[in-house]
Design a protein around this motif. Structure first.
Motif, PDB file in Angstrom:
ATOM      1  N   CYS A   1       0.828  -1.204   0.000  1.00 32.58           N
ATOM      2  CA  CYS A   1       0.000   0.000   0.000  1.00 32.58           C
ATOM      3  C   CYS A   1       0.862   1.254   0.000  1.00 32.58           C
ATOM      4  N   GLU A   2       1.913   1.249   0.796  1.00 37.55           N
ATOM      5  CA  GLU A   2       2.814   2.405   0.830  1.00 37.55           C
ATOM      6  C   GLU A   2       3.468   2.630  -0.529  1.00 37.55           C
ATOM      7  N   LEU A   3       3.919   1.548  -1.167  1.00 40.21           N
ATOM      8  CA  LEU A   3       4.596   1.675  -2.456  1.00 40.21           C
ATOM      9  C   LEU A   3       3.635   2.089  -3.571  1.00 40.21           C
ATOM     10  N   LEU A   4       2.406   1.581  -3.535  1.00 40.85           N
ATOM     11  CA  LEU A   4       1.424   1.960  -4.553  1.00 40.85           C
ATOM     12  C   LEU A   4       1.186   3.464  -4.550  1.00 40.85           C
ATOM     13  N   VAL A   5       1.167   4.048  -3.363  1.00 35.82           N
ATOM     14  CA  VAL A   5       0.959   5.497  -3.250  1.00 35.82           C
ATOM     15  C   VAL A   5       2.247   6.254  -3.535  1.00 35.82           C
ATOM     16  N   ALA A   6       3.352   5.813  -2.922  1.00 38.94           N
ATOM     17  CA  ALA A   6       4.632   6.523  -3.078  1.00 38.94           C
ATOM     18  C   ALA A   6       5.090   6.540  -4.532  1.00 38.94           C
TER      19      ALA A   6
ATOM     20  N   GLY B   1      -6.471   7.731  -1.798  1.00 34.50           N
ATOM     21  CA  GLY B   1      -7.811   7.426  -1.310  1.00 34.50           C
ATOM     22  C   GLY B   1      -8.286   6.053  -1.720  1.00 34.50           C
ATOM     23  N   LEU B   2      -7.976   5.656  -2.943  1.00 35.67           N
ATOM     24  CA  LEU B   2      -8.366   4.330  -3.436  1.00 35.67           C
ATOM     25  C   LEU B   2      -7.652   3.243  -2.648  1.00 35.67           C
ATOM     26  N   VAL B   3      -6.377   3.447  -2.388  1.00 28.16           N
ATOM     27  CA  VAL B   3      -5.604   2.467  -1.631  1.00 28.16           C
ATOM     28  C   VAL B   3      -6.119   2.390  -0.195  1.00 28.16           C
ATOM     29  N   ALA B   4      -6.373   3.542   0.420  1.00 35.03           N
ATOM     30  CA  ALA B   4      -6.822   3.552   1.818  1.00 35.03           C
ATOM     31  C   ALA B   4      -8.174   2.860   1.968  1.00 35.03           C
ATOM     32  N   ARG B   5      -9.098   3.115   1.048  1.00 36.88           N
ATOM     33  CA  ARG B   5     -10.416   2.486   1.136  1.00 36.88           C
ATOM     34  C   ARG B   5     -10.304   0.968   1.016  1.00 36.88           C
ATOM     35  N   ASN B   6      -9.515   0.499   0.072  1.00 39.02           N
ATOM     36  CA  ASN B   6      -9.378  -0.935  -0.114  1.00 39.02           C
ATOM     37  C   ASN B   6      -8.560  -1.570   0.995  1.00 39.02           C
ATOM     38  N   ARG B   7      -7.625  -0.830   1.568  1.00 37.83           N
ATOM     39  CA  ARG B   7      -6.891  -1.355   2.728  1.00 37.83           C
ATOM     40  C   ARG B   7      -7.856  -1.599   3.878  1.00 37.83           C
ATOM     41  N   ALA B   8      -8.822  -0.698   4.057  1.00 35.02           N
ATOM     42  CA  ALA B   8      -9.802  -0.875   5.119  1.00 35.02           C
ATOM     43  C   ALA B   8     -10.693  -2.091   4.847  1.00 35.02           C
ATOM     44  N   VAL B   9     -11.117  -2.265   3.598  1.00 34.09           N
ATOM     45  CA  VAL B   9     -11.941  -3.425   3.238  1.00 34.09           C
ATOM     46  C   VAL B   9     -11.150  -4.713   3.430  1.00 34.09           C
ATOM     47  N   ALA B  10      -9.875  -4.696   3.029  1.00 44.73           N
ATOM     48  CA  ALA B  10      -9.026  -5.893   3.108  1.00 44.73           C
ATOM     49  C   ALA B  10      -8.849  -6.383   4.533  1.00 44.73           C
ATOM     50  N   GLU B  11      -9.034  -5.523   5.506  1.00 44.22           N
ATOM     51  CA  GLU B  11      -8.864  -5.929   6.901  1.00 44.22           C
ATOM     52  C   GLU B  11      -9.804  -7.078   7.259  1.00 44.22           C
ATOM     53  N   GLY B  12     -10.937  -7.177   6.539  1.00 45.38           N
ATOM     54  CA  GLY B  12     -11.888  -8.242   6.823  1.00 45.38           C
ATOM     55  C   GLY B  12     -11.362  -9.637   6.560  1.00 45.38           C
ATOM     56  N   ALA B  13     -10.277  -9.761   5.802  1.00 48.84           N
ATOM     57  CA  ALA B  13      -9.692 -11.082   5.559  1.00 48.84           C
ATOM     58  C   ALA B  13      -8.898 -11.586   6.755  1.00 48.84           C
ATOM     59  N   PHE B  14      -8.488 -10.664   7.637  1.00 47.59           N
ATOM     60  CA  PHE B  14      -7.687 -11.032   8.815  1.00 47.59           C
ATOM     61  C   PHE B  14      -8.636 -11.393   9.961  1.00 47.59           C
TER      62      PHE B  14
ATOM     63  N   LEU C   1      -4.689  -5.487  -4.217  1.00 47.18           N
ATOM     64  CA  LEU C   1      -3.642  -4.597  -3.708  1.00 47.18           C
ATOM     65  C   LEU C   1      -2.270  -5.262  -3.760  1.00 47.18           C
ATOM     66  N   LEU C   2      -2.208  -6.542  -3.420  1.00 51.45           N
ATOM     67  CA  LEU C   2      -0.926  -7.243  -3.420  1.00 51.45           C
ATOM     68  C   LEU C   2      -0.404  -7.520  -4.821  1.00 51.45           C
ATOM     69  N   ASN C   3      -1.296  -7.587  -5.807  1.00 52.97           N
ATOM     70  CA  ASN C   3      -0.894  -8.051  -7.134  1.00 52.97           C
ATOM     71  C   ASN C   3      -0.644  -6.956  -8.160  1.00 52.97           C
ATOM     72  N   VAL C   4      -1.139  -5.750  -7.941  1.00 53.74           N
ATOM     73  CA  VAL C   4      -1.051  -4.718  -8.987  1.00 53.74           C
ATOM     74  C   VAL C   4       0.382  -4.489  -9.452  1.00 53.74           C
ATOM     75  N   ARG C   5       1.306  -4.246  -8.533  1.00 56.36           N
ATOM     76  CA  ARG C   5       2.686  -3.947  -8.951  1.00 56.36           C
ATOM     77  C   ARG C   5       3.357  -5.187  -9.551  1.00 56.36           C
ATOM     78  N   TRP C   6       3.089  -6.372  -8.975  1.00 56.95           N
ATOM     79  CA  TRP C   6       3.693  -7.591  -9.526  1.00 56.95           C
ATOM     80  C   TRP C   6       3.209  -7.825 -10.952  1.00 56.95           C
ATOM     81  N   LEU C   7       1.929  -7.683 -11.185  1.00 54.45           N
ATOM     82  CA  LEU C   7       1.392  -7.899 -12.532  1.00 54.45           C
ATOM     83  C   LEU C   7       2.005  -6.916 -13.530  1.00 54.45           C
ATOM     84  N   ALA C   8       2.060  -5.654 -13.140  1.00 53.20           N
ATOM     85  CA  ALA C   8       2.618  -4.642 -14.037  1.00 53.20           C
ATOM     86  C   ALA C   8       4.087  -4.903 -14.346  1.00 53.20           C
ATOM     87  N   GLY C   9       4.799  -5.498 -13.397  1.00 46.65           N
ATOM     88  CA  GLY C   9       6.217  -5.770 -13.600  1.00 46.65           C
ATOM     89  C   GLY C   9       6.514  -7.070 -14.308  1.00 46.65           C
TER      90      GLY C   9
END
Length: 246
Positions: A116-121, A128-141, A219-227
């Motif tokens: 999440c930090e790298l996607l924004v940085a 905002g998109l990252v923060a909203r999905n980070r909050a939703v993703a918490e439900g998996a834990f 969130l975990l896959n966006v940068r890996w897929l692009a790379g």
């Protein structure tokens, strides 16, 4: 067929098709060993193993067609999607394998925070998109009972002929894991098919956890897929999945 088709290729593994034979080449032979073991233990149809070498496994083609492609409308019927849900349930009810599969733990949480930090940085996605999905993703834990999971149940890995599932491909990530991860992976980008899948799956699903895994996986896959030569920004793919949570 007079050509070799590259089905998927990246630094870890390559899958080639030559006629009705699929050759999977893996940099880690242990992954192929684990994949073959999972296929043998799974109580659902899988592709036939034609032969094995240390770093290569040859698989026969499955009849029928894949449920669909990420980013495209699925041509499969609601009954075919329900049949896929029933097959997934059969797998989840099978005896647990020894190998650990996909789930959530402190390492996943740390990886999510870093991504999440790298996607924004790096300016890949808006904060905002990252923060909203980070909050939703918490439900998996959350606490869950581990099941025999496929671990990479993309729609391209489930083949159907009419309304019947003929087989499931790519067992390299199979193991004891979160069953809602499988359901989320299967319906990623095809949320309109979730009701059909759950109709076949039966009781025991967790909608909040499935939605959380949509966000977490994306969130975990966006940068890996692009790379690795894929486009998570294509219509209907991972970035659109993230935008849907807004």
């Amino acid at each position: 067929m007079d050509e070799v088709q590259v089905v998927v290729a990246h630094s870890e593994r390559v899958t080639l098709r030559v006629g009705d034979v699929f050759l999977k080449v893996d940099a880690d032979p242990a992954r192929l060993d684990a994949e073959a073991a999972a296929m043998a233990a799974a109580p659902i149809p899988t592709a036939p193993i034609l032969w094995r070498q240390p770093s290569v496994i040859a698989l026969g083609a499955l009849p029928g067609e894949a449920l669909g492609l990420l980013g495209e409308p699925s041509p499969a019927s609601p009954a075919a999607w329900a049949a896929a849900g029933a097959v997934v349930r059969t797998l989840h009810d099978a005896p647990l394998p020894e190998r650990a599969g996909r789930g959530v733990d402190p390492l996943v949480r740390a990886e999510l925070e870093s991504e999440c930090e790298l996607l924004v940085a790096d300016g890949v996605l808006p904060a905002g998109l990252v923060a909203r999905n980070r909050a939703v993703a918490e439900g998996a834990f959350r606490p869950y009972a581990p099941r025999f999971t496929h671990g990479d149940l993309q729609i391209t890995h489930i083949f159907t002929d009419g309304d019947r599932v003929t087989g499931v491909l790519d067992w390299s990530e199979a193991g004891r894991g979160d069953p809602m991860f499988d359901l989320a992976t299967l319906t990623l980008g095809h949320e309109d098919r979730l009701a059909d899948v759950l109709a076949g799956y039966g009781p025991g699903s967790d909608l909040a956890a499935i939605r959380a895994w949509w966000s977490l996986r994306s969130l975990l896959n966006v940068r890996w897929l692009a790379g690795h030569g894929f486009d998570p920004f294509a219509p209907g793919c991972e970035v659109d999945v993230l935008k849907a949570r807004m």
